[in-house]
Design an enzyme around this catalytic site. Structure first.
Site, PDB file in Angstrom:
ATOM      1  CB  ALA A  52       2.027  -1.687  -1.517  1.00 33.84           C
ATOM      2  CB  ALA A  53       6.231  -5.792  -2.653  1.00 30.65           C
ATOM      3  N   GLY A  54       4.121  -5.610  -4.946  1.00 33.89           N
ATOM      4  CA  GLY A  54       3.726  -5.857  -6.340  1.00 33.89           C
ATOM      5  C   GLY A  54       3.183  -4.595  -7.001  1.00 33.89           C
ATOM      6  CG  ASP A  55      -0.216  -2.823  -5.432  1.00 29.37           C
ATOM      7  OD1 ASP A  55      -0.628  -3.630  -6.302  1.00 29.37           O
ATOM      8  OD2 ASP A  55      -0.692  -2.764  -4.293  1.00 29.37           O
TER       9      ASP A  55
HETATM   10  O1  RIB Z   1      -1.743  -4.948  -3.046  1.00 27.17           O
HETATM   11  C1  RIB Z   1      -1.900  -4.510  -1.723  1.00 27.17           C
HETATM   12  C2  RIB Z   1      -3.289  -4.022  -1.495  1.00 27.17           C
HETATM   13  O2  RIB Z   1      -4.199  -5.098  -1.633  1.00 27.17           O
HETATM   14  C3  RIB Z   1      -3.556  -3.466  -0.122  1.00 27.17           C
HETATM   15  O3  RIB Z   1      -3.232  -2.103  -0.004  1.00 27.17           O
HETATM   16  C4  RIB Z   1      -5.023  -3.789   0.111  1.00 27.17           C
HETATM   17  O4  RIB Z   1      -5.834  -2.668   0.122  1.00 27.17           O
HETATM   18  C5  RIB Z   1      -5.410  -4.751  -1.016  1.00 27.17           C
HETATM   19  O5  RIB Z   1      -6.180  -4.165  -1.979  1.00 27.17           O
END
Ligand code: RIB
Length: 314
Positions: A253-256
């Protein structure tokens, strides 16, 4: 009168992440003992929605879950962050998406995603118009069907709502999607897939990749380079934003996190360079905690982070 915070609509996946910690991933044919397993709310779409909400945006989520407990938990988690979930439908036949996230010592991860209900997202035009007509930004990734991504981008662009695309997992874009994308955020793997350029260790190459993506019709591009930081490119040129060295626990989730911070920064009329700097601060915090959504910092936490990067014009 205080202006309303910006509104962001996020169309994307919701996954229950099965996070398994191991010393090292097994080799082919090998069995290893793991250290722990946790069930953590995730999914690129939901994570990006959470990141936008934790930066203070008003956020609506659009997606699909199954008729099961995982789906209920994921929607409840979004609601805890003040995210509207009336655009999240329930598929009667498919289970909620699941991601198996294997995290090795040192924080590197390997992820296998089972799309489940995410693969059945189906939106009608009137629903999109209703959600997007008062939104500043639409955020999307590629864990939902491409036809839905394209349809939503067309509606957003018609309504003057900017489109932020994270083409992850990497897939080719339909030609008509390119010019509808205002901001594209890619990591080094996606940049290589889309441009053929290996930017992994070289910010100059990341800048070239950014220019190639702009030549396809995108207005602003950010190429993230993991521990090296990120390179932002727009018609004013490219800037390199180094990341500070930290102890990595889990990069999930760093990119998110980064995408949410950059999106809300732009929605609040910050420059691309300033927004990317904030994004790096936030993702630096994210990678120091295990799991997807629990590791996404709030704006206040991001602003407190003393690892302040600066940027270099390329
Ligand atoms: O970007 C991270 C996410 O990628 C995770 O939370 C996983 O669910 C995948 O979709």
């Amino acid at each position: 009168m205080t202006p309303l915070p910006p509104k962001v609509v996020c169309l994307g996946s919701l996954n229950m992440d099965l996070v398994i910690q191991v010393q090292r991933a097994p080799a082919e044919g090998e069995t290893v003992e793991g250290d722990s397993i946790r069930y953590v709310p995730g999914g690129k779409g939901a994570n990006q929605a959470v990141s936008c909400a934790r930066q203070g945006a008003r956020v609506s989520m659009m997606g699909r879950v199954g008729p099961d407990h995982h789906g209920e938990i994921l929607c409840e988690a979004l609601k805890q962050d003040g995210i509207l979930v009336k655009g999240v439908s329930v598929d009667p036949d498919e289970p909620t998406g699941v991601a198996m996230v294997m995290v090795e010592e040192g924080g590197l991860n390997r992820i296998v995603v089972i799309a489940g209900a995410n693969g059945k997202v189906s939106l009608d035009e009137s629903q999109l118009v209703q959600e997007l007509s008062d939104a500043q930004f639409l955020v999307m990734q590629f864990e939902v069907p491409m036809a839905q991504v394209l349809q939503a981008a067309k509606v957003a662009s018609r309504l003057g709502c900017k489109v932020v695309l994270n083409p992850s997992p990497a897939k080719q874009l339909p030609e008509e999607l390119w010019p509808l994308v205002d901001v594209m955020i890619v990591n080094e793997t996606e940049a290589r897939f889309l441009t053929g350029l290996s930017a992994d260790t070289d910010p100059q190459v990341a800048a070239q990749a950014g220019q190639r993506l702009m030549a396809k019709g995108v207005t602003q591009v950010v190429v993230t380079l993991g521990a090296l930081g990120a390179v932002a490119t727009d018609d004013g040129g490219s800037t390199y934003h180094p990341a500070p060295p930290v102890q990595v626990v889990d990069t999930t989730a760093a990119g998110d996190t980064f995408l949410g911070v950059v999106t809300v920064g732009l929605a609040c009329r910050q420059s691309l360079a300033t927004s990317v700097n904030l994004g790096i601060r936030a993702s630096t915090l994210c990678i120091q905690t295990l799991g997807a959504q629990p590791s996404i910092p709030t704006l206040a936490q991001t602003l407190q982070n003393s690892s302040v990067p600066s940027w270099i014009s390329l």
